[in-house]
Design a protein around this motif. Structure first.
Motif, PDB file in Angstrom:
ATOM      1  N   MET A   1     -29.014  -8.666  36.911  1.00  0.00           N
ATOM      2  CA  MET A   1     -29.724  -9.087  35.793  1.00  0.00           C
ATOM      3  C   MET A   1     -28.769  -8.953  34.791  1.00  0.00           C
ATOM      4  SD  MET A   1     -33.526  -8.272  34.434  1.00  0.00           S
ATOM      5  CE  MET A   1     -34.433  -9.537  34.916  1.00  0.00           C
ATOM      6  N   MET A   2     -28.774 -10.169  33.920  1.00  0.00           N
ATOM      7  CA  MET A   2     -28.149 -10.011  32.564  1.00  0.00           C
ATOM      8  C   MET A   2     -28.669 -10.834  31.502  1.00  0.00           C
ATOM      9  SD  MET A   2     -24.712 -12.654  33.389  1.00  0.00           S
ATOM     10  CE  MET A   2     -24.310 -11.977  35.376  1.00  0.00           C
ATOM     11  N   HIS A   3     -28.327 -10.501  30.215  1.00  0.00           N
ATOM     12  CA  HIS A   3     -29.040 -11.294  29.095  1.00  0.00           C
ATOM     13  C   HIS A   3     -27.827 -11.819  28.012  1.00  0.00           C
ATOM     14  CE1 HIS A   3     -29.464  -8.525  25.418  1.00  0.00           C
ATOM     15  NE2 HIS A   3     -28.779  -8.121  26.112  1.00  0.00           N
ATOM     16  N   THR A   4     -28.022 -12.989  27.475  1.00  0.00           N
ATOM     17  CA  THR A   4     -26.953 -13.419  26.681  1.00  0.00           C
ATOM     18  C   THR A   4     -27.594 -14.094  25.516  1.00  0.00           C
ATOM     19  OG1 THR A   4     -25.542 -15.455  26.484  1.00  0.00           O
ATOM     20  CG2 THR A   4     -27.251 -15.825  28.024  1.00  0.00           C
ATOM     21  N   LYS A   5     -26.969 -14.145  24.479  1.00  0.00           N
ATOM     22  CA  LYS A   5     -27.600 -14.744  23.007  1.00  0.00           C
ATOM     23  C   LYS A   5     -27.518 -16.157  23.324  1.00  0.00           C
ATOM     24  CE  LYS A   5     -26.573 -10.827  20.125  1.00  0.00           C
ATOM     25  NZ  LYS A   5     -25.921 -10.110  20.729  1.00  0.00           N
ATOM     26  N   LEU A   6     -26.973 -16.934  24.401  1.00  0.00           N
ATOM     27  CA  LEU A   6     -27.217 -18.238  24.363  1.00  0.00           C
ATOM     28  C   LEU A   6     -28.408 -18.831  24.322  1.00  0.00           C
ATOM     29  CD1 LEU A   6     -23.645 -19.049  26.280  1.00  0.00           C
ATOM     30  CD2 LEU A   6     -24.082 -18.877  23.708  1.00  0.00           C
ATOM     31  N   ARG A   7     -28.589 -20.163  23.881  1.00  0.00           N
ATOM     32  CA  ARG A   7     -29.880 -20.583  24.407  1.00  0.00           C
ATOM     33  C   ARG A   7     -29.585 -21.163  25.440  1.00  0.00           C
ATOM     34  NH1 ARG A   7     -31.662 -23.316  18.594  1.00  0.00           N
ATOM     35  NH2 ARG A   7     -31.847 -21.356  17.351  1.00  0.00           N
ATOM     36  N   ALA A   8     -30.713 -21.642  26.324  1.00  0.00           N
ATOM     37  CA  ALA A   8     -30.767 -22.073  27.695  1.00  0.00           C
ATOM     38  C   ALA A   8     -29.994 -23.499  27.775  1.00  0.00           C
ATOM     39  CB  ALA A   8     -32.167 -22.591  28.044  1.00  0.00           C
ATOM     40  N   TYR A   9     -30.038 -24.428  26.851  1.00  0.00           N
ATOM     41  CA  TYR A   9     -29.283 -25.524  27.001  1.00  0.00           C
ATOM     42  C   TYR A   9     -27.575 -25.321  26.842  1.00  0.00           C
ATOM     43  CZ  TYR A   9     -27.404 -30.148  25.658  1.00  0.00           C
ATOM     44  OH  TYR A   9     -26.969 -31.473  25.528  1.00  0.00           O
ATOM     45  N   GLU A  10     -27.274 -24.457  25.979  1.00  0.00           N
ATOM     46  CA  GLU A  10     -25.963 -24.286  26.040  1.00  0.00           C
ATOM     47  C   GLU A  10     -25.196 -23.158  27.127  1.00  0.00           C
ATOM     48  OE1 GLU A  10     -24.128 -22.847  22.375  1.00  0.00           O
ATOM     49  OE2 GLU A  10     -22.281 -22.713  23.246  1.00  0.00           O
ATOM     50  N   ALA A  11     -25.933 -22.444  27.534  1.00  0.00           N
ATOM     51  CA  ALA A  11     -26.108 -21.360  28.602  1.00  0.00           C
ATOM     52  C   ALA A  11     -25.623 -22.400  29.917  1.00  0.00           C
ATOM     53  CB  ALA A  11     -26.913 -20.333  28.958  1.00  0.00           C
ATOM     54  N   CYS A  12     -26.552 -23.267  30.175  1.00  0.00           N
ATOM     55  CA  CYS A  12     -26.537 -24.195  31.522  1.00  0.00           C
ATOM     56  C   CYS A  12     -25.369 -25.049  31.417  1.00  0.00           C
ATOM     57  CB  CYS A  12     -27.726 -25.028  31.521  1.00  0.00           C
ATOM     58  SG  CYS A  12     -29.221 -24.258  31.706  1.00  0.00           S
ATOM     59  N   GLY A  13     -25.159 -25.727  30.021  1.00  0.00           N
ATOM     60  CA  GLY A  13     -24.026 -26.482  29.772  1.00  0.00           C
ATOM     61  C   GLY A  13     -22.664 -25.909  30.171  1.00  0.00           C
ATOM     62  N   ARG A  14     -22.491 -24.499  29.648  1.00  0.00           N
ATOM     63  CA  ARG A  14     -21.163 -24.018  29.817  1.00  0.00           C
ATOM     64  C   ARG A  14     -21.022 -23.651  31.312  1.00  0.00           C
ATOM     65  NH1 ARG A  14     -20.056 -19.015  25.684  1.00  0.00           N
ATOM     66  NH2 ARG A  14     -20.678 -20.247  23.633  1.00  0.00           N
ATOM     67  N   LEU A  15     -22.049 -23.326  32.188  1.00  0.00           N
ATOM     68  CA  LEU A  15     -21.909 -23.021  33.657  1.00  0.00           C
ATOM     69  C   LEU A  15     -21.757 -24.249  34.427  1.00  0.00           C
ATOM     70  CD1 LEU A  15     -24.756 -20.276  34.329  1.00  0.00           C
ATOM     71  CD2 LEU A  15     -22.367 -20.071  33.625  1.00  0.00           C
ATOM     72  N   TYR A  16     -22.355 -25.485  33.941  1.00  0.00           N
ATOM     73  CA  TYR A  16     -22.323 -26.781  34.772  1.00  0.00           C
ATOM     74  C   TYR A  16     -20.883 -27.147  34.537  1.00  0.00           C
ATOM     75  CZ  TYR A  16     -23.833 -31.019  36.818  1.00  0.00           C
ATOM     76  OH  TYR A  16     -23.999 -32.116  37.706  1.00  0.00           O
ATOM     77  N   HIS A  17     -20.354 -26.844  33.123  1.00  0.00           N
ATOM     78  CA  HIS A  17     -19.087 -27.642  32.912  1.00  0.00           C
ATOM     79  C   HIS A  17     -17.964 -26.985  33.640  1.00  0.00           C
ATOM     80  CE1 HIS A  17     -16.363 -29.695  30.426  1.00  0.00           C
ATOM     81  NE2 HIS A  17     -15.578 -28.429  30.215  1.00  0.00           N
ATOM     82  N   ALA A  18     -18.174 -25.508  33.994  1.00  0.00           N
ATOM     83  CA  ALA A  18     -17.246 -24.623  34.510  1.00  0.00           C
ATOM     84  C   ALA A  18     -17.408 -25.018  36.273  1.00  0.00           C
ATOM     85  CB  ALA A  18     -17.548 -23.188  34.251  1.00  0.00           C
ATOM     86  N   GLY A  19     -18.118 -25.738  36.736  1.00  0.00           N
ATOM     87  CA  GLY A  19     -18.119 -26.144  38.108  1.00  0.00           C
ATOM     88  C   GLY A  19     -19.371 -25.573  38.917  1.00  0.00           C
ATOM     89  N   LEU A  20     -20.311 -24.768  38.158  1.00  0.00           N
ATOM     90  CA  LEU A  20     -21.578 -24.285  38.776  1.00  0.00           C
ATOM     91  C   LEU A  20     -22.542 -25.567  38.952  1.00  0.00           C
ATOM     92  CD1 LEU A  20     -22.815 -21.518  40.123  1.00  0.00           C
ATOM     93  CD2 LEU A  20     -23.789 -21.277  38.181  1.00  0.00           C
ATOM     94  N   GLY A  21     -22.639 -25.796  40.278  1.00  0.00           N
ATOM     95  CA  GLY A  21     -23.620 -27.180  40.348  1.00  0.00           C
ATOM     96  C   GLY A  21     -25.223 -26.774  40.512  1.00  0.00           C
ATOM     97  N   ARG A  22     -25.893 -27.946  40.714  1.00  0.00           N
ATOM     98  CA  ARG A  22     -27.327 -27.572  40.658  1.00  0.00           C
ATOM     99  C   ARG A  22     -27.662 -27.419  42.213  1.00  0.00           C
ATOM    100  NH1 ARG A  22     -29.840 -33.039  40.568  1.00  0.00           N
ATOM    101  NH2 ARG A  22     -28.467 -34.485  40.989  1.00  0.00           N
ATOM    102  N   GLY A  23     -26.652 -27.819  43.026  1.00  0.00           N
ATOM    103  CA  GLY A  23     -27.261 -27.560  44.293  1.00  0.00           C
ATOM    104  C   GLY A  23     -28.169 -28.757  44.934  1.00  0.00           C
TER     105      GLY A  23
END
Lengths: 140, 115
Positions: free
Chosen positions: B91-113
């Protein structure tokens, strides 16, 4: 034919925070028994959705799980308000949950359809003012 | 993608499960509606959410997820962290909002499966 394995769980309706404990316990038991991850997930999700429903709508109830050679049967029984229109309740997106439940992340009207989706058979016996018993089967 | 890479990309603080940071995940999903996670998710290893209650962890556990990211700076209660730990979930927490957090991960190649 080996003797069926039986598990019994009481689902506490008073405490939303503890909802799902029976599903977690069942999942651990199924893991110990060595069932495939696919079977375990189907049973766990169906049971968890049912448990949440009993807490949200019926002030709790009881869950009985029976495992035989070819199937896992989950029977969820409550003495809640009953379901007035089962066909309507089975529609995705239909929910009678109040806003306070939605704020908790549930009440999207996906519970019953989801339980049907993850199981091979589902039967709903319900009477308004008396209660609801849901029987679900996952084939092994 | 390694879970440690998720932590780095989201500038997140790990609250439990630090010993599993080198485990690999291949997809993620984001929702505040646990009903929808249970209905639509399939084999996504990471859940990003702004919802703060114990059912988030039970939902993730039922779906065999391995990592929960609380977004928008939400700080889970000690009870939630204990439950995640018990369930073997990072479990981790980030100050980012959901949209940006998802965007960063998706952009870095983490897919949606698989959906």
């Amino acid at each position: 034919m080996t003797e069926p394995l039986r598990f019994h769980y009481d689902v506490d309706g008073e405490n939303f925070s503890s909802a799902g404990e029976a599903s977690v316990a069942l999942k651990q038991n199924l893991r110990k028994l060595g069932y495939s991850p696919e079977v375990i997930r189907k049973v766990s999700i169906a049971m968890y959705e049912g448990e949440i429903n009993m807490v949200i709508h019926a002030n709790g109830g009881v869950a009985d799980v029976e495992i035989t050679d070819d199937r896992i049967t989950i029977i969820l029984a409550d003495k809640g308000p009953g379901i007035a229109d089962v066909e309507l309740a089975m529609q995705e997106g239909f929910s009678t949950a109040r806003d306070n439940i939605r704020a908790l992340g549930f009440g999207a009207g996906m519970g019953l359809p989801n339980m049907k989706k993850y199981t091979d058979d589902m039967k709903i016996d319900t009477e308004v003012g008396v209660g609801t018993t849901i029987t679900m089967v996952v084939l092994l | 993608m390694k879970i440690s890479e998720i932590q780095r990309l989201l500038d997140a603080e790990v609250l439990c499960g630090g010993e599993s940071l080198e485990n690999e995940v291949s997809s993620a999903c984001c929702s505040d509606m646990m009903s929808d996670v249970l209905a639509y998710v399939k084999d996504q290893g990471v859940l990003l959410t702004g919802l703060l209650n114990t059912q988030v962890i039970r939902t993730a556990a039922m779906m065999d997820m391995v990592c929960i990211v609380m977004v928008r700076g939400k700080m889970p209660t000690a009870e939630m962290v204990a439950l995640a730990k018990e369930s073997g979930i990072v479990m981790m927490h980030t100050k980012l909002r959901a949209y940006e957090a998802c965007g960063r991960l998706y952009h870095a190649g983490l897919g949606r499966g698989e959906v």
